[in-house]
Design a protein around this motif. Sequence first.
Motif, PDB file in Angstrom:
ATOM      1  N   ALA A  12       6.181  -1.795   0.571  1.00 33.71           N
ATOM      2  CA  ALA A  12       6.492  -3.031   1.276  1.00 33.71           C
ATOM      3  C   ALA A  12       7.650  -3.740   0.604  1.00 33.71           C
ATOM      4  O   ALA A  12       7.855  -3.679  -0.600  1.00 33.71           O
ATOM      5  N   SER A  13       8.389  -4.466   1.415  1.00 35.94           N
ATOM      6  CA  SER A  13       9.603  -5.102   0.896  1.00 35.94           C
ATOM      7  C   SER A  13       9.284  -6.314   0.046  1.00 35.94           C
ATOM      8  O   SER A  13       8.247  -6.926   0.161  1.00 35.94           O
ATOM      9  N   TYR A  41      12.171  -4.584   7.203  1.00 37.43           N
ATOM     10  CA  TYR A  41      10.747  -4.877   7.312  1.00 37.43           C
ATOM     11  C   TYR A  41      10.527  -6.385   7.457  1.00 37.43           C
ATOM     12  O   TYR A  41       9.677  -6.977   6.807  1.00 37.43           O
ATOM     13  N   ASP A  44       7.023  -8.060   7.871  1.00 33.35           N
ATOM     14  CA  ASP A  44       6.058  -8.078   6.772  1.00 33.35           C
ATOM     15  C   ASP A  44       5.844  -9.488   6.230  1.00 33.35           C
ATOM     16  O   ASP A  44       4.765  -9.815   5.744  1.00 33.35           O
ATOM     17  N   LYS A 171      10.851  -0.579  12.923  1.00 31.03           N
ATOM     18  CA  LYS A 171      11.920  -1.209  12.164  1.00 31.03           C
ATOM     19  C   LYS A 171      11.495  -2.517  11.500  1.00 31.03           C
ATOM     20  O   LYS A 171      12.128  -2.960  10.551  1.00 31.03           O
ATOM     21  N   CYS A 172      10.450  -3.134  12.013  1.00 30.64           N
ATOM     22  CA  CYS A 172      10.067  -4.460  11.521  1.00 30.64           C
ATOM     23  C   CYS A 172       8.917  -4.438  10.532  1.00 30.64           C
ATOM     24  O   CYS A 172       8.651  -5.449   9.880  1.00 30.64           O
ATOM     25  N   PHE A 173       8.200  -3.316  10.433  1.00 30.51           N
ATOM     26  CA  PHE A 173       7.066  -3.224   9.511  1.00 30.51           C
ATOM     27  C   PHE A 173       7.273  -2.091   8.523  1.00 30.51           C
ATOM     28  O   PHE A 173       7.834  -1.039   8.856  1.00 30.51           O
ATOM     29  N   SER A 174       6.763  -2.282   7.296  1.00 30.68           N
ATOM     30  CA  SER A 174       6.742  -1.203   6.320  1.00 30.68           C
ATOM     31  C   SER A 174       5.544  -0.297   6.586  1.00 30.68           C
ATOM     32  O   SER A 174       4.755  -0.540   7.503  1.00 30.68           O
ATOM     33  N   GLN A 175       5.377   0.737   5.745  1.00 25.10           N
ATOM     34  CA  GLN A 175       4.471   1.841   6.049  1.00 25.10           C
ATOM     35  C   GLN A 175       3.060   1.424   6.462  1.00 25.10           C
ATOM     36  O   GLN A 175       2.598   1.755   7.546  1.00 25.10           O
ATOM     37  N   ARG A 178       2.964  -0.805   9.480  1.00 28.06           N
ATOM     38  CA  ARG A 178       3.475  -0.048  10.629  1.00 28.06           C
ATOM     39  C   ARG A 178       2.393   0.834  11.233  1.00 28.06           C
ATOM     40  O   ARG A 178       2.224   0.889  12.455  1.00 28.06           O
TER      41      ARG A 178
END
Length: 534
Positions: A12-13, A41, A44, A171-175, A178
């Motif tokens: 996560a960013s 991200y 997040d 594109k807007c969420f990390s792993q 997402r």
Amino acid sequence: MATSSPEGQETASHHFTNPPDKHGDDPAIGSAQTAKDEHVYIADGYPLIRRITFITTVCSSMFTNQLGLCNSLTTPEIIGESFGVTDPGNLSWIISGYGLTLGTFILIGGRFGDEFGNKAIFIIGMGWLALTSMMAGLSVYSSYPVFILARTLQGLGPALTVPNALAIMGKCFSQGNRDMGFAWFAASAPVGAMAGLLFGPLFAMAWWPWTYWSQALGVAIVFVIALVAIPNMPVEGEQKQRRTIRDTVDRLDLPGGASGVTALVLFNFAWNQSLVTTWAEPYVYVCLILSFFFLAAFFYIELRLARYPILPVAVLTSDIAFVFGCTAAGWSTFGIWLFYVIRICLNVGGQTPIQLAAWLSPIIVTGIATALIVGKIINKVPASSIMLFAMLCYFVTSLLQALRPVDSTYWTYFFFATIIATFAMDSSLPAATIIFANAVPRQYQGMGSSVIMTIVVYSISLGLGFAGTIELQINNGGHTKEDLLRGYLGTLWFSVGLTAFGTVLALIFLLKDLRRRKLAGNQKEEETTGSTEA
């Protein structure tokens, strides 16, 4: 549908916490890291209410997609009666026309999002769906061909929104976020289907155009909310460069897209139109023959000419072939059993559309639960195992529906078939997406969901065309309930055969995957032993 790709392995960013100088004297690296943390991200960092609004808006694309399909499943006879149309072949276009456009253009919708912005194409798709839904309702004052045109044009809306919704989520969420976002996306499908199955006949009891006018109003509201709820995502580095018209045309792969769309439309049209005019009409089989010529042209363009192929056929492997085969077999049978089981209940069993909505209501609970469970385990259980499980569920569902006596009680065949079907649908989609992502190079990861969704929705429409041909060949004209039932059961046994074929494909793929894992493990063990001896 849960999915992942190599790009999704980052943690996560940490917004604004990594200054450029952390990466030494290379400001480019620092700038790239900061840009990625701030933008890629972006969701997040949303507060809970903002995040819920964002996810709900994005998932509305799958909700409205299923709503548009299912709000007409139990009412074709009601709609046709208002136009004086009773022929089953003509009425089948109410369903297949929508699926034809959706399945044909969904891959192109994803490419347009890549080139012109996912948010922009998502919003355009919602606006288009609202307008064409209004047109479908207003066609009551015109003619049946105008209504079918409106239904066919409706499918273009989800073709634009669904692939771009997946891209926006990715594109807007990390792993971690997402995966659960994709799980909620998949969970919205049974909710939309149930809403269509319930409100379609309810509005039809008053006046069927309200089915589409209410849909237009709801989608228009989503259109407005999306303007605010979906963030303006940053343009990728190479997209910031000013392009010439020639560059844009090359990147859109217009020749490949045109030939591919033409092939798909002609092929699907031939099979579905044969239900209306039969194969005795020359233009029907001429369309079928032409579809193969355009398909050959598509493969030639993609392999030889396209600089940016819309479908990079050169990277299609045996693994991808197994995925396509399983997905097509499973989802075409989903369309068959849903359409024809409803026909059996309405035209032979004597059930009402409202009663059918109640019978299918368990899909809300089991569909949401399955999607969320898969979202949690998709990175822990091999996707090949999940795919085999899904195909077995498709097979059992088709078998139960084919064996179901018309006068059987709900809590036997129908109930269990409905429950098992949701297991199949909400586990096969994420598994197929994962397998595709793992089998193709990094630069083609973004198209995975669009390709799989193309196979899904096109298979539903095409499966209905195949099944309709079988029905007409064995129902003796469908003049009695016995003849109707004979034709309906023929299509359901066809679905059993398709799912059996898909199950065999999934089993072969699982064995291949296990063998590959074993060889990789042995090779790693040998390397470890060699390094220890050295």
